[in-house]
Design an enzyme around this catalytic site. Sequence first.
Site, PDB file in Angstrom:
ATOM      1  N   ARG A  98       0.665  -1.284   0.061  1.00  0.00           N
ATOM      2  CA  ARG A  98      -0.056   0.090   0.118  1.00  0.00           C
ATOM      3  C   ARG A  98       0.767   1.312   0.066  1.00  0.00           C
ATOM      4  NH1 ARG A  98      -3.942   0.555  -2.625  1.00  0.00           N
ATOM      5  NH2 ARG A  98      -2.832   2.213  -3.411  1.00  0.00           N
ATOM      6  N   LYS A 133       1.919  25.102  -3.188  1.00  0.00           N
ATOM      7  CA  LYS A 133       0.908  24.410  -2.638  1.00  0.00           C
ATOM      8  C   LYS A 133       0.711  23.065  -2.580  1.00  0.00           C
ATOM      9  CE  LYS A 133      -2.115  28.429  -4.060  1.00  0.00           C
ATOM     10  NZ  LYS A 133      -3.075  28.984  -5.039  1.00  0.00           N
ATOM     11  N   LYS A 165       3.624  39.309  -2.437  1.00  0.00           N
ATOM     12  CA  LYS A 165       2.524  38.745  -2.560  1.00  0.00           C
ATOM     13  C   LYS A 165       1.512  40.153  -2.304  1.00  0.00           C
ATOM     14  CE  LYS A 165       0.992  34.510  -2.889  1.00  0.00           C
ATOM     15  NZ  LYS A 165       0.951  34.479  -4.468  1.00  0.00           N
ATOM     16  N   GLU A 195       3.793  40.280  -7.080  1.00  0.00           N
ATOM     17  CA  GLU A 195       2.677  40.000  -7.882  1.00  0.00           C
ATOM     18  C   GLU A 195       1.919  41.158  -7.913  1.00  0.00           C
ATOM     19  OE1 GLU A 195      -0.262  36.915  -6.096  1.00  0.00           O
ATOM     20  OE2 GLU A 195      -1.288  38.862  -5.120  1.00  0.00           O
ATOM     21  N   ASP A 216      -1.532  38.309 -11.660  1.00  0.00           N
ATOM     22  CA  ASP A 216      -2.423  37.553 -10.715  1.00  0.00           C
ATOM     23  C   ASP A 216      -3.947  37.683 -11.223  1.00  0.00           C
ATOM     24  OD1 ASP A 216      -3.465  36.360  -8.411  1.00  0.00           O
ATOM     25  OD2 ASP A 216      -4.034  38.239  -7.601  1.00  0.00           O
TER      26      ASP A 216
END
Length: 280
Positions: A98, A133, A165, A195, A216
């Site tokens: 597994r 992410k 950002k 950004e 963005d």
Amino acid sequence: MLNRIYIDNIINTALSEDINYIDATTDNLVDDNHRSTAYFVAKDDGVLCGIDIALRVFELVGDGVEAEILIKDGAQVKKGDVIANLRGSTKTLLKGERTALNILQHMSGIATATNRCVKLAEGTNARITDTRKTLPGLRPLQKYAVTVGGGRNHRYNLSDGAMLKDNHIDAYGSITAAVNALREKAGHMLKVEVEVRNFDELNEALECGCEVIMLDNMSPEDMKKAVSITNGRAKLEASGNITLDNLSEVAKTGVDIISLGALTHSVKCFDISMKIQTEK
């Protein structure tokens, strides 16, 4: 590209989570000397990734498993293709199954998804990249899988580069103030990416001499205009609301980079099975 120490730590964590202190089924059912053959088989079409790591699982579970790799990382596989043959301790094969498949399926899913995006951008200058992410603890595996699929890596972590950002800019006051503050403190090797949400911010970032500018959530039409305004003065990265349906259109705008969080945070596992047979 992958450190063996890191790989073994990930596998050992996964095995400890899965087995705890015994395998209640295998340890009570199978004799220590029992041996079997097994093979990995693809149940879909895509790009293989993680086969060496998957086979390392069996080495860490126990002794006595030999493997023959038939298809290597980066190769296209078809449904029904046998990826690898294994032979050895039945206990080891069953206990590692597994965990090995979880790793192989997840990494192959990322490589397959990335390759699909890379093909949609063919004929343009746009490179497909990942983001931060990623699943906690699995970032190097996931980013490696992106490269196997033909993509490139964005930052590995917050130490790799400075990215301003929207929240950084809003908290500091302006792009210019934030960039100047960074350059006063940072070393000469640090690149700065900003950004931007509109053309005013784009022009401000260009005036600051930022090396990379992230567009963005802009429409393809606005991206084309941004490419024209920038005129090669900075690398342009498209990010936000990019899907398989519009990726080709975005790539044709002339941007240099297309970053996609979906490559790692919401990818579908690639279907692979392990089939086991008792030796006669």
